[in-house]
Design a protein around this motif. Structure first.
Motif, PDB file in Angstrom:
ATOM      1  N   ASP A 128       1.595   7.303   6.528  1.00  0.00           N
ATOM      2  CA  ASP A 128       1.509   6.842   7.917  1.00  0.00           C
ATOM      3  C   ASP A 128       2.860   6.695   8.609  1.00  0.00           C
ATOM      4  OD1 ASP A 128      -1.176   6.803   7.517  1.00  0.00           O
ATOM      5  OD2 ASP A 128      -1.330   4.615   7.278  1.00  0.00           O
ATOM      6  N   ASP A 179       0.861  -1.184   0.000  1.00  0.00           N
ATOM      7  CA  ASP A 179       0.000   0.000   0.000  1.00  0.00           C
ATOM      8  C   ASP A 179       0.897   1.233   0.000  1.00  0.00           C
ATOM      9  OD1 ASP A 179      -1.887   1.975   0.289  1.00  0.00           O
ATOM     10  OD2 ASP A 179      -3.000   0.942   1.885  1.00  0.00           O
ATOM     11  N   ASP A 208       0.079  -2.289   9.417  1.00  0.00           N
ATOM     12  CA  ASP A 208      -0.483  -0.948   9.595  1.00  0.00           C
ATOM     13  C   ASP A 208       0.293   0.107   8.823  1.00  0.00           C
ATOM     14  OD1 ASP A 208      -2.337  -2.077  11.298  1.00  0.00           O
ATOM     15  OD2 ASP A 208      -1.124  -1.693  13.106  1.00  0.00           O
ATOM     16  N   TRP A 209       1.515  -0.197   8.435  1.00  0.00           N
ATOM     17  CA  TRP A 209       2.322   0.751   7.666  1.00  0.00           C
ATOM     18  C   TRP A 209       2.250   0.498   6.167  1.00  0.00           C
ATOM     19  CZ3 TRP A 209       6.957  -0.640  11.261  1.00  0.00           C
ATOM     20  CH2 TRP A 209       6.704  -0.145  12.535  1.00  0.00           C
ATOM     21  N   GLY A 210       1.471  -0.503   5.744  1.00  0.00           N
ATOM     22  CA  GLY A 210       1.385  -0.814   4.327  1.00  0.00           C
ATOM     23  C   GLY A 210       2.513  -1.713   3.834  1.00  0.00           C
ATOM     24  N   ARG A 222      -0.218   4.283   2.442  1.00  0.00           N
ATOM     25  CA  ARG A 222       0.144   4.198   3.857  1.00  0.00           C
ATOM     26  C   ARG A 222       1.637   4.437   4.082  1.00  0.00           C
ATOM     27  NH1 ARG A 222      -3.131  -1.017   6.363  1.00  0.00           N
ATOM     28  NH2 ARG A 222      -5.238  -0.313   5.857  1.00  0.00           N
TER      29      ARG A 222
END
Length: 288
Positions: free
Chosen positions: A101, A94, A150-152, A97
């Motif tokens: 992020d 991703d 969560d960070w891609g 992200r």
């Protein structure tokens, strides 16, 4: 004067056109920030048009990245100090992200990998680090993948490369391995002796039932010894002849011994009346 203005405008248009056209390669994705706000869709590979001055393009690499984890020193659950290093394979799934992020996703993955590796060392025993690495690799991969999602970023694989042991522990393990090999050697030798004794017992039973087999085996052994040593072949002496001589020899010796005893115990002849001994010891007749 108007000509100079037109030329200047043309040059400015060319510069703006060059600044607004970017190329995104096949293994990259482009994240566009317009006046600081990210656009919802990343740009795919090929030519990408940007709004001059307003847009800023950031490319994100989508290839699999190999990151070596520096060696981490820790104490195992059975109180052994070791140094363990690993390698992490990950890729970005991703681009939005990764660009928004996390500031530096590679540095973040490296720090999480080091902390997870130290945690794995503390939870494991030395034998697991040396022989059961597949399970440890899977556990380390799960520990890394949880925050990386969560960070891609997706963790493809984690491998423990090397486990460095103290010299004293290496010597202890060497002695342990030597003792284990000695134990196996003795067990194998004992099993071989047991099997050989069983076969010898079976052979003894067969030879006891068939005496001729013992004679054939004896002849075969003599031939093999003569062939290996390159020496003179000695034929076995018949046992029946030895027994015959043993029975015959004592009787002959007893007969000769008995004859000698009779001659030794016979008393000498004593001359009777009217008989005088001759000078040579023989008796002679004397007339009245």
């Amino acid at each position: 004067m108007a000509g100079y203005v037109l030329v200047a405008l043309a040059v400015l248009a060319v510069v703006l056109a060059c600044a607004s056209v970017r190329v995104v390669t096949q293994f990259e994705r482009g994240v566009v920030f317009r006046f600081g706000r990210v656009l919802p869709e990343p740009r795919g590979p090929g030519l990408t048009l940007l709004v001059p001055v307003a847009d800023r393009l950031r490319t994100v690499n989508m290839q699999i990245i190999t990151m070596p984890v520096p060696a981490q020193e820790g104490i195992t659950r059975d109180n052994v100090t070791v140094r363990v290093d690993a390698v992490v394979y990950f890729r970005v799934f991703d681009a939005m992200r990764v660009a928004v992020d996390v500031q530096n996703y590679e540095a973040a993955i490296g720090q999480v990998a080091q902390a997870s590796l130290r945690s794995i060392i503390g939870k494991s025993e030395l034998d697991d680090l040396l022989s059961n690495r597949e399970r440890l690799n899977q556990g380390l991969e799960l520990m890394l993948d949880s925050p990386a999602v969560d960070w891609g970023v997706h963790i493809d694989r984690v491998e423990i490369k090397d486990v460095a042991l103290p010299e004293s522990m290496k010597r202890s393990m060497s002695r342990q391995a030597e003792a284990e090999r000695e134990r196996r050697s003795r067990v194998i030798t004992a099993e071989g002796e047991l099997q050989a004794s069983e076969k010898l017992a079976q052979a003894a039973e067969v030879m006891a039932a068939h005496p001729a087999a013992l004679q054939l085996r004896l002849l075969q052994t003599v031939v093999e010894v003569a062939a290996e040593k390159n020496s003179t072949l000695v034929l076995p002496f018949p046992v029946e002849l030895l027994r015959f001589l043993e029975r015959a020899t004592p009787s002959e010796q007893a007969g000769s011994t008995a004859g000698g005893a009779d001659a030794a115990t016979t008393p000498p002849a004593v001359p009777g009346p009217g008989v005088a001994p001759a000078p040579d010891g023989r008796a002679a007749a004397v007339g009245a």
